[in-house]
Write an enzyme that holds these catalytic residues in place. Structure first.
Site, mmCIF file in Angstrom:
data_model
loop_
_atom_site.group_PDB
_atom_site.id
_atom_site.type_symbol
_atom_site.label_atom_id
_atom_site.label_comp_id
_atom_site.label_asym_id
_atom_site.label_seq_id
_atom_site.Cartn_x
_atom_site.Cartn_y
_atom_site.Cartn_z
ATOM 1 N N GLY A 53 0.821 -1.197 0.000
ATOM 2 C CA GLY A 53 0.000 0.000 0.000
ATOM 3 C C GLY A 53 0.856 1.247 0.000
ATOM 4 O O GLY A 53 1.971 1.250 0.534
ATOM 5 N N SER A 54 0.355 2.324 -0.595
ATOM 6 C CA SER A 54 1.047 3.609 -0.526
ATOM 7 C C SER A 54 0.833 4.229 0.857
ATOM 8 O O SER A 54 0.045 3.750 1.656
ATOM 9 C CB SER A 54 0.533 4.539 -1.628
ATOM 10 O OG SER A 54 0.893 4.039 -2.899
ATOM 11 N N GLY A 55 1.574 5.302 1.108
ATOM 12 C CA GLY A 55 1.457 5.985 2.394
ATOM 13 C C GLY A 55 2.609 5.693 3.332
ATOM 14 O O GLY A 55 2.638 6.185 4.460
ATOM 15 N N HIS A 56 3.568 4.845 2.855
ATOM 16 C CA HIS A 56 4.731 4.511 3.676
ATOM 17 C C HIS A 56 6.014 5.085 3.096
ATOM 18 O O HIS A 56 7.102 4.645 3.432
ATOM 19 C CB HIS A 56 4.873 2.991 3.780
ATOM 20 C CG HIS A 56 3.636 2.297 4.246
ATOM 21 N ND1 HIS A 56 3.062 2.566 5.457
ATOM 22 C CD2 HIS A 56 2.842 1.353 3.648
ATOM 23 C CE1 HIS A 56 1.978 1.811 5.609
ATOM 24 N NE2 HIS A 56 1.813 1.074 4.517
ATOM 25 N N LYS A 104 5.878 -7.762 2.500
ATOM 26 C CA LYS A 104 5.602 -7.527 3.917
ATOM 27 C C LYS A 104 4.392 -8.385 4.312
ATOM 28 O O LYS A 104 3.437 -8.534 3.544
ATOM 29 C CB LYS A 104 5.300 -6.045 4.168
ATOM 30 C CG LYS A 104 6.465 -5.129 3.775
ATOM 31 C CD LYS A 104 6.339 -3.707 4.310
ATOM 32 C CE LYS A 104 5.081 -2.956 3.910
ATOM 33 N NZ LYS A 104 4.881 -2.841 2.443
ATOM 34 N N ASP A 109 -1.281 -8.423 0.600
ATOM 35 C CA ASP A 109 0.008 -8.432 -0.104
ATOM 36 C C ASP A 109 0.454 -9.863 -0.379
ATOM 37 O O ASP A 109 0.894 -10.201 -1.479
ATOM 38 C CB ASP A 109 1.092 -7.731 0.727
ATOM 39 C CG ASP A 109 0.875 -6.225 0.831
ATOM 40 O OD1 ASP A 109 -0.168 -5.734 0.359
ATOM 41 O OD2 ASP A 109 1.742 -5.536 1.392
ATOM 42 N N HIS A 218 -0.165 0.753 9.681
ATOM 43 C CA HIS A 218 -1.471 1.208 9.191
ATOM 44 C C HIS A 218 -2.360 1.627 10.361
ATOM 45 O O HIS A 218 -3.578 1.705 10.233
ATOM 46 C CB HIS A 218 -2.174 0.092 8.418
ATOM 47 C CG HIS A 218 -1.294 -0.568 7.404
ATOM 48 N ND1 HIS A 218 -0.616 -1.734 7.666
ATOM 49 C CD2 HIS A 218 -0.956 -0.195 6.151
ATOM 50 C CE1 HIS A 218 0.103 -2.070 6.589
ATOM 51 N NE2 HIS A 218 -0.078 -1.150 5.663
#
Lengths: 332, 332
Positions: A53-56, A104, A109, A218
């Site tokens: 996921g994006s945001g990391h 991860k 994922d 998250h």
């Protein structure tokens, strides 16, 4: 919600476009399906693919380049990328020696990378996978069976990337990655939540004198919410479970990684890192290498995580090898 | 106030100690008086000294190393360092070719660096100074007569540092620094305030749909508080005054620097940078080099600034020269 964005639906794509413009010397962007890969050829080398996921950010796209990842697939914010992205990226980086997926440990994922590996195999590309779960905070979590994959991923991508760059074959690169996973552990804490753009409100709210120990990247629940403590006490609270789980003892050497969750200033991260070093020195553990900064984040969350890796001489050599990526550069 | 710190009075010193532990290969720490300097010798080269209030990290300490600063003096948070620090740092980096002070235009910094230059001269060290004021937002400000020094400082330190590293003499390095100042302009905006540890509460508060255009890096008032806008509109609002003030026109080349204020994720900064490039391309201005990230911050403030520098071929060559510092590394 105040964010520097246009439409919520466009934030990931537009961010990738800006990233590709800023780092055109190192990366190439595919927008359909969405992935980023090295600008140079992977011919004759094992490819390393990660994603999530994006945001990391900078994880994972910021680690594309010489000596680290070959490609990364960004999902929507806090959402797994899909197998189509992974397959297209796999083909783009396939240089004839196979591709290692670095995953991860989050259910989506893991499932999507498994599907992509099957699709790639059907097209004649050999794929192996490693699934990293280095977070000692909890045993199972909101989107995870077993431990969550967190800061250890950065170290894994660097060290396995050095092996691949040096020409190791797929089995060897996978073995190097497994060697990192066996020896790396992490734990984090949050002072604030973070707001996923599509949700429009914080994923959790902490009181003015409250923090959460063992937080996930998250915002998954940790071990406990407690009153705010001093930096030294916070560091000690994170290090205890990490050191215990690793079974670290006097005379050993580690890579110590103090990571910001995105909204915590460097001023504070270095205060924490000071205590990381002092705590370990007090136990007779030597910090052989240091990494401090915002490398695996949770949007604008304030907080930090600590990652320790017990490191052999060979692993330190791979850590020191040249790396040329947007977010991590040294030695070349 | 929730911060990763111990006693408020210790945050700057402890942070510097953690920084020096993490980057012992590049920097040395003096704690009394407090300054950080290069670990290697400055013999035969012009020294570059900067400094200012803490809370803007990685500026300035993060830019100490080969090809950039020789030393930095951190003050308390948002407070000028004192002449004793500057004099001690000047002596530590004096390699026989003089020292250039790089001063952001804030009244306390300017006064204290002037005093330090007099003290250094009395001890036989030749000192020259440049005072940078690149913020086009306002003409005078809370702690400044004239324009405030902001993001352009990062570019100045890199480019002047390259000249000093290459062996230029003091007059030449100063001329290079002045060449940057003539051609660099910046403007920023805030989505949130920031909390100085000693104050214990935010320096200002914005409503849920409000932002401040033209903010200073210490939270000094900008041009106006307005309703939140889209990323593209925010970028356009910053670029207009910058481009107008520089008098940028078709066919020119710039270094474009999209900077985070500390609490804004990279995901958002790259969305902004995309529009920086598109806007400039639309005007026929070529972005020759890019820098995106949190390089001159305001503690945990959410927001960003944009810096443009009209760059000659020679300035681009100095920009591309190797730099090896904790926060900026390339080419070596």
């Amino acid at each position: 919600m105040k964010k520097i964005m246009n439409a919520v639906a466009d934030i990931v794509r537009e961010s990738c476009e800006g990233f590709a413009l800023a780092h055109a010397d190192l990366v190439r962007l595919s927008t359909d399906p969405l992935f980023l890969c090295r600008a140079d050829s992977m011919s004759g080398r094992v490819g390393l693919l990660s994603g999530g996921g994006s945001g990391h950010e900078p994880l994972h796209s910021g680690f594309i380049g010489r000596g680290m990842l070959s490609a990364a697939c960004p999902g929507e914010v806090f959402t797994s990328p899909v197998p189509d992205q992974m397959l297209a990226a796999t083909k783009a980086i396939s240089g004839g020696k196979g591709v290692l997926y670095i995953v991860k440990n989050y259910t989506g994922d893991v499932m999507n990378f498994e599907l992509a590996a099957e699709l790639a195999a059907a097209e004649g590309i050999e794929v192996q996978s490693v699934v990293i779960g280095d977070d000692v905070a909890v045993e199972d979590s909101t989107w995870t069976a077993g431990r969550r994959g967190v800061g250890g991923t950065v170290l894994l991508e660097k060290i396995a990337g050095a092996a691949a760059e040096a020409g190791a074959d797929l089995a060897e690169v996978k073995k190097v990655a497994e060697g990192v996973m066996e020896n790396v552990r992490s734990m984090g804490l949050a002072l604030t939540g973070a707001t996923v753009p599509a949700a429009g409100k914080p994923n959790f709210v902490l009181a003015d004198d409250e923090m959460e120990l063992g937080i996930g990247i998250h915002g998954e629940p940790g071990r406990e919410r407690t009153a705010m403590k001093s930096a030294d006490e916070l560091v000690d609270a994170l290090l205890g479970p990490i050191i215990g789980d690793l079974g670290l003892g006097r005379g050993e050497e580690v890579i110590a990684f103090t990571n910001g969750m995105g909204g915590t200033p460097l001023l504070e991260l270095y205060v924490a890192h000071r205590q990381v070093v002092k705590h370990l020195e007090g136990l007779g553990v030597r910090v052989a290498r240091h990494l401090v900064g915002n490398f695996i984040t949770s949007l604008e969350m304030q907080g930090m995580s600590i990652t320790l890796m017990r490191a052999s001489a060979e692993q330190l050599r791979l850590w020191d090898a040249p790396v040329v990526t947007p977010a991590l550069r040294w030695g070349a």
